[in-house]
Design an enzyme around this catalytic site. Structure first.
Site, PDB file in Angstrom:
ATOM      1  N   ARG A  50      -7.933 -23.039   6.142  1.00  0.00           N
ATOM      2  CA  ARG A  50      -7.186 -21.893   5.583  1.00  0.00           C
ATOM      3  C   ARG A  50      -8.127 -21.029   4.751  1.00  0.00           C
ATOM      4  O   ARG A  50      -8.071 -19.806   4.777  1.00  0.00           O
ATOM      5  CB  ARG A  50      -5.977 -22.360   4.750  1.00  0.00           C
ATOM      6  N   TYR A 102       3.411   3.712  11.266  1.00  0.00           N
ATOM      7  CA  TYR A 102       3.986   2.687  12.136  1.00  0.00           C
ATOM      8  C   TYR A 102       5.295   2.174  11.536  1.00  0.00           C
ATOM      9  O   TYR A 102       5.366   1.887  10.334  1.00  0.00           O
ATOM     10  CB  TYR A 102       2.956   1.555  12.309  1.00  0.00           C
ATOM     11  N   ASP A 174      -5.112   2.786   7.851  1.00  0.00           N
ATOM     12  CA  ASP A 174      -4.831   1.984   9.041  1.00  0.00           C
ATOM     13  C   ASP A 174      -5.568   2.656  10.200  1.00  0.00           C
ATOM     14  O   ASP A 174      -5.200   3.743  10.640  1.00  0.00           O
ATOM     15  CB  ASP A 174      -3.312   1.933   9.287  1.00  0.00           C
ATOM     16  N   LYS A 199      -4.305  -4.636  19.069  1.00  0.00           N
ATOM     17  CA  LYS A 199      -4.373  -3.440  19.928  1.00  0.00           C
ATOM     18  C   LYS A 199      -5.761  -3.344  20.576  1.00  0.00           C
ATOM     19  O   LYS A 199      -6.137  -4.226  21.308  1.00  0.00           O
ATOM     20  CB  LYS A 199      -4.018  -2.209  19.106  1.00  0.00           C
TER      21      LYS A 199
HETATM   22  C1  LIG Z   1      -0.811   1.468  13.645  1.00  0.00           C
HETATM   23  C2  LIG Z   1      -0.307   0.055  13.582  1.00  0.00           C
HETATM   24  N1  LIG Z   1      -0.536  -0.683  12.493  1.00  0.00           N
HETATM   25  C3  LIG Z   1      -0.097  -1.950  12.390  1.00  0.00           C
HETATM   26  C4  LIG Z   1       0.634  -2.552  13.408  1.00  0.00           C
HETATM   27  C5  LIG Z   1       1.142  -3.956  13.242  1.00  0.00           C
HETATM   28  O1  LIG Z   1       0.333  -4.842  13.942  1.00  0.00           O
HETATM   29  P1  LIG Z   1       0.814  -6.272  14.511  1.00  0.00           P
HETATM   30  O2  LIG Z   1       1.816  -6.008  15.576  1.00  0.00           O
HETATM   31  O3  LIG Z   1      -0.462  -6.880  14.987  1.00  0.00           O
HETATM   32  O4  LIG Z   1       1.410  -7.023  13.370  1.00  0.00           O
HETATM   33  C6  LIG Z   1       0.888  -1.827  14.564  1.00  0.00           C
HETATM   34  C7  LIG Z   1       1.674  -2.433  15.673  1.00  0.00           C
HETATM   35  O5  LIG Z   1       2.087  -1.785  16.598  1.00  0.00           O
HETATM   36  C8  LIG Z   1       0.407  -0.481  14.657  1.00  0.00           C
HETATM   37  O6  LIG Z   1       0.651   0.273  15.751  1.00  0.00           O
END
Ligand SMILES: Cc1ncc(COP(=O)(O)O)c(C=O)c1O
Length: 387
Positions: A50, A102, A174, A199
């Site tokens: 961990r 998001y 992000d 992604k």
């Molecule tokens: C821009 C963005 N940030 C964060 C996330 C969240 O990621 P996760 O699905 O890996 O938890 C997503 C998911 O679609 C996203 O498109």
């Protein structure tokens, strides 16, 4: 020691020296919970997985190198990474958030973190002056995405970083849509970079993960302490799969982008497509900013279809090469309906205010042959017109 070289070289070598004990060329999957100590307190740098695990450490070193930061942290999902960053804050703190974000981040910010005393104000961050206006004495962080999801609007990272510096707060970006291949927020003045590695970095739609990269040692220590205390780590296999994806990120991004540019041009010529959102198009409002802060325009294309919900739903049901599915950034093309899928967490009025309608369709353009993708979209447009 930092691995030198250009992006493609660092993707394949940073954190990935031959294994010290066996010479294994590829980083092994250290599928172990614990590490045997020679005597109490004398070990080889790892105690318990961990806290730290060698496979995960390789991924973290690689991602830090790709983002141009000194410290990388892998998490069990993008949301765990986002939550990890928000755990830098305390009750009473305030965050200014770009309102085009998001849906899952919005859900965390609006339904979970306020219960712990963190407050959020949403602004149109495509106008940096709005970000500055929303800063309060209790503000500790600015949170942006660029390009945004799903309308691919551009937010000026350097301008937001300047505001963050002026008020002595952190700017978190992000960077999931852009990827480190196309944009490095730390170099533009941001303090924290976040990814859903699910992604483009993982790139094959077979592993959920998240990452945070920072350059500041104090922030890094807090992130390590908090992640160890809360436990949101990925397992060694997931870290290994993500690292394998990262190694081909540059090649994949080049093909995603070439295909997306072709598809954006193809769709712009279709009369039943009333809008094409792609930052690479000169008529995109963020085109000049994209050219300034990115090294390319990415693989996402969002369109607006004549005929609203019926046309968009028929379009999404008719594609055969594009799969109708959540997510983005994999080698396979996906089609999504933001109204009820990625942006379900936003109330309808809020979606409309942002410019997302019942006719909005989002395409994650994969790396299949672009002629097959265009043919698939042509068939789906015919189905949409018939709806
Ligand atoms: C821009 C963005 N940030 C964060 C996330 C969240 O990621 P996760 O699905 O890996 O938890 C997503 C998911 O679609 C996203 O498109």
């Amino acid at each position: 020691m930092a691995t030198r070289g250009r992006f493609e070289t660092r993707a394949i070598h940073a954190g990935q020296q031959p294994d010290a004990t066996t010479g294994a060329t590829i980083v092994p999957v250290y599928q172990t919970v614990t590490f045997t100590q020679d005597e109490v307190g004398r070990h080889h740098g790892f105690e318990y997985s961990r806290t730290a695990n060698p496979t995960r450490a390789a991924l973290e070193t690689c991602l830090a190198s790709l983002e141009g930061g000194r410290f990388g942290f892998a998490y069990g999902s993008g949301m765990a990474a986002i939550h990890g960053v928000l755990q830098l804050l305390s009750a009473g703190d305030h965050v200014v958030v770009a309102d085009d974000l998001y849906g899952g981040s919005f859900r965390l910010f609006s339904n979970v973190l306020p219960r712990f005393g963190v407050r959020f104000s949403y602004v149109d961050a495509t106008r940096p002056e709005e970000v500055a206006k929303a800063v309060e004495p209790a503000t500790r962080m600015l949170w942006i995405e660029t390009p945004t999801n799903p309308l691919l609007r551009l937010v000026d990272v350097a301008a937001c970083a300047e505001i963050a510096r002026r008020y002595g707060v952190r700017l978190a970006v992000d960077n999931t849509f852009a990827t480190p291949y196309l944009q490095n927020p730390l170099a533009l003045g941001a303090h924290v970079v976040v990814h859903s590695t699910t992604k483009y970095i993982g790139g094959h739609s077979d592993v959920i993960g998240g990452a945070v990269v920072v350059d500041d040692e104090e922030t890094a220590q807090t992130l390590q302490f908090t992640r160890n205390a809360t436990g949101g780590i990925p397992g060694p296999w997931d870290a290994w799969l993500t690292l394998r994806g990262a190694r081909t990120l540059a090649l994949r991004m080049r093909q995603h982008e070439a295909n997306a540019a072709r598809i954006a041009a193809f769709l712009a010529e279709r009369p039943s497509v009333t809008a094409v959102y792609y930052p690479g198009r000169p008529d995109h409002p963020g085109h000049q900013l994209a050219k300034k802060q990115m090294r390319g325009f990415g693989g996402m294309v969002t369109i607006e279809l004549e005929g609203g919900a019926a046309a968009a739903r028929a379009f999404c049901a008719a594609t055969r090469v594009f799969s109708l599915a959540e997510s983005l950034g994999g080698v396979e093309s996906l089609v999504g309906y933001p109204w009820t899928m990625s942006h379900a967490a936003f109330p309808p009025d809020e979606k409309r205010r942002k410019g997302i309608t019942e006719g909005t369709v989002r395409l994650s353009v994969g790396i299949e042959h672009v002629d097959d993708l265009c043919a698939d979209l042509e068939d789906a447009l015919a189905a949409a017109r018939a709806a």
